[in-house]
Design a protein around this motif. Structure first.
Motif, PDB file in Angstrom:
ATOM      1  N   VAL A  34       0.425 -15.456   3.243  1.00 10.88           N
ATOM      2  CA  VAL A  34       0.332 -14.045   2.897  1.00 10.88           C
ATOM      3  C   VAL A  34       1.231 -13.824   1.683  1.00 10.88           C
ATOM      4  CG1 VAL A  34       0.828 -11.689   3.642  1.00 10.88           C
ATOM      5  CG2 VAL A  34      -0.110 -13.334   5.274  1.00 10.88           C
ATOM      6  N   VAL A  35       0.642 -13.383   0.573  1.00 10.51           N
ATOM      7  CA  VAL A  35       1.405 -13.205  -0.665  1.00 10.51           C
ATOM      8  C   VAL A  35       1.428 -11.754  -1.142  1.00 10.51           C
ATOM      9  CG1 VAL A  35       1.210 -15.595  -1.464  1.00 10.51           C
ATOM     10  CG2 VAL A  35      -0.595 -13.954  -2.019  1.00 10.51           C
ATOM     11  N   VAL A  36       0.586 -10.896  -0.533  1.00  7.60           N
ATOM     12  CA  VAL A  36       0.566  -9.470  -0.868  1.00  7.60           C
ATOM     13  C   VAL A  36       0.473  -8.680   0.427  1.00  7.60           C
ATOM     14  CG1 VAL A  36      -0.638  -7.614  -2.084  1.00  7.60           C
ATOM     15  CG2 VAL A  36      -0.642  -9.919  -3.046  1.00  7.60           C
ATOM     16  N   GLU A  37       1.398  -7.732   0.605  1.00 14.33           N
ATOM     17  CA  GLU A  37       1.378  -6.863   1.779  1.00 14.33           C
ATOM     18  C   GLU A  37       1.722  -5.443   1.361  1.00 14.33           C
ATOM     19  OE1 GLU A  37       2.946  -8.478   5.726  1.00 14.33           O
ATOM     20  OE2 GLU A  37       4.223  -9.441   4.236  1.00 14.33           O
ATOM     21  N   VAL A  38       1.247  -4.485   2.117  1.00 16.30           N
ATOM     22  CA  VAL A  38       1.614  -3.091   1.912  1.00 16.30           C
ATOM     23  C   VAL A  38       2.971  -2.870   2.561  1.00 16.30           C
ATOM     24  CG1 VAL A  38       1.008  -0.700   2.444  1.00 16.30           C
ATOM     25  CG2 VAL A  38      -0.804  -2.356   1.920  1.00 16.30           C
ATOM     26  N   ASP A  39       3.879  -2.207   1.832  1.00 15.93           N
ATOM     27  CA  ASP A  39       5.184  -1.869   2.385  1.00 15.93           C
ATOM     28  C   ASP A  39       5.417  -0.388   2.135  1.00 15.93           C
ATOM     29  OD1 ASP A  39       7.857  -1.486   3.042  1.00 15.93           O
ATOM     30  OD2 ASP A  39       8.470  -3.445   2.255  1.00 15.93           O
ATOM     31  N   SER A  40       5.421   0.406   3.189  1.00 17.59           N
ATOM     32  CA  SER A  40       5.552   1.857   3.066  1.00 17.59           C
ATOM     33  C   SER A  40       6.877   2.269   2.437  1.00 17.59           C
ATOM     34  CB  SER A  40       5.372   2.525   4.422  1.00 17.59           C
ATOM     35  OG  SER A  40       6.337   2.045   5.332  1.00 17.59           O
ATOM     36  N   GLN A  41       7.842   1.378   2.386  1.00 17.60           N
ATOM     37  CA  GLN A  41       9.132   1.657   1.752  1.00 17.60           C
ATOM     38  C   GLN A  41       8.936   2.039   0.281  1.00 17.60           C
ATOM     39  OE1 GLN A  41      11.973  -1.536   2.147  1.00 17.60           O
ATOM     40  NE2 GLN A  41      12.755  -1.219   0.105  1.00 17.60           N
ATOM     41  N   TYR A  42       7.870   1.535  -0.348  1.00 19.20           N
ATOM     42  CA  TYR A  42       7.650   1.770  -1.776  1.00 19.20           C
ATOM     43  C   TYR A  42       6.661   2.896  -2.059  1.00 19.20           C
ATOM     44  CZ  TYR A  42      10.243  -2.520  -2.109  1.00 19.20           C
ATOM     45  OH  TYR A  42      11.231  -3.466  -1.990  1.00 19.20           O
ATOM     46  N   PHE A  43       6.237   3.637  -1.047  1.00 17.83           N
ATOM     47  CA  PHE A  43       5.354   4.777  -1.272  1.00 17.83           C
ATOM     48  C   PHE A  43       6.107   5.858  -2.035  1.00 17.83           C
ATOM     49  CE2 PHE A  43       2.406   4.211   2.663  1.00 17.83           C
ATOM     50  CZ  PHE A  43       1.906   3.058   2.095  1.00 17.83           C
ATOM     51  N   ARG A  44       5.393   6.582  -2.887  1.00 18.09           N
ATOM     52  CA  ARG A  44       5.980   7.734  -3.571  1.00 18.09           C
ATOM     53  C   ARG A  44       6.155   8.847  -2.552  1.00 18.09           C
ATOM     54  NH1 ARG A  44       1.445   7.201  -7.038  1.00 18.09           N
ATOM     55  NH2 ARG A  44       1.876   5.497  -8.408  1.00 18.09           N
ATOM     56  N   PRO A  45       7.201   9.668  -2.710  1.00 16.36           N
ATOM     57  CA  PRO A  45       7.421  10.768  -1.757  1.00 16.36           C
ATOM     58  C   PRO A  45       6.226  11.710  -1.633  1.00 16.36           C
ATOM     59  CG  PRO A  45       9.323  10.498  -3.186  1.00 16.36           C
ATOM     60  CD  PRO A  45       8.255   9.575  -3.705  1.00 16.36           C
ATOM     61  N   ALA A  46       5.558  12.007  -2.734  1.00 18.36           N
ATOM     62  CA  ALA A  46       4.384  12.886  -2.688  1.00 18.36           C
ATOM     63  C   ALA A  46       3.174  12.080  -3.149  1.00 18.36           C
ATOM     64  CB  ALA A  46       4.588  14.104  -3.574  1.00 18.36           C
ATOM     65  N   GLU A  47       2.759  11.148  -2.343  1.00 22.20           N
ATOM     66  CA  GLU A  47       1.664  10.248  -2.700  1.00 22.20           C
ATOM     67  C   GLU A  47       0.384  11.026  -2.955  1.00 22.20           C
ATOM     68  OE1 GLU A  47       0.191   6.795  -3.874  1.00 22.20           O
ATOM     69  OE2 GLU A  47       2.179   6.912  -3.051  1.00 22.20           O
ATOM     70  N   VAL A  48      -0.270  10.723  -4.057  1.00 27.01           N
ATOM     71  CA  VAL A  48      -1.563  11.331  -4.358  1.00 27.01           C
ATOM     72  C   VAL A  48      -2.648  10.288  -4.127  1.00 27.01           C
ATOM     73  CG1 VAL A  48      -0.673  13.031  -6.000  1.00 27.01           C
ATOM     74  CG2 VAL A  48      -1.347  10.778  -6.806  1.00 27.01           C
ATOM     75  N   GLU A  49      -3.824  10.753  -3.816  1.00 26.16           N
ATOM     76  CA  GLU A  49      -4.922   9.836  -3.509  1.00 26.16           C
ATOM     77  C   GLU A  49      -5.469   9.134  -4.746  1.00 26.16           C
ATOM     78  OE1 GLU A  49      -6.136   8.833  -0.499  1.00 26.16           O
ATOM     79  OE2 GLU A  49      -4.370   9.894   0.209  1.00 26.16           O
TER      80      GLU A  49
END
Length: 89
Positions: A34-49
């Motif tokens: 596994v070399v790519v994973e989603v990490d919610s730590q790096y989400f923007r505070p006001a995430e846009v779609e």
């Protein structure tokens, strides 16, 4: 996903994708890691779609044209990182 695919391709590696949404992972074809994973730590505070850049006004008004394509930029970034990594070995 597209950026990751282009970056790994520039490094001579291929990805397979598994999962969906937050559980999606990029797996290296050659070794199954596994070399790519989603990490919610790096989400923007006001995430846009959807974020869409439009340089048409800069082209029209200023006569601006990009010097690099997305692919060229990714290739340069990956080459630079690989070069730094090899020098630090």
């Amino acid at each position: 996903r597209e950026f990751c695919e282009k970056a790994f391709d520039a490094a001579g590696l291929s990805l397979l994708w598994e999962g969906k949404g937050l559980d999606e992972k990029g797996i290296a074809k050659d070794n199954g890691m596994v070399v790519v994973e989603v990490d919610s730590q790096y989400f923007r505070p006001a995430e846009v779609e959807l974020l869409v850049g439009d340089a048409s006004k800069a082209r029209r008004v200023l006569g601006w044209e990009p010097e690099y394509s997305l692919e060229q930029m990714i290739e340069e970034m990956v080459a630079s990182d690989l070069n730094l990594n090899t020098r630090n070995l």
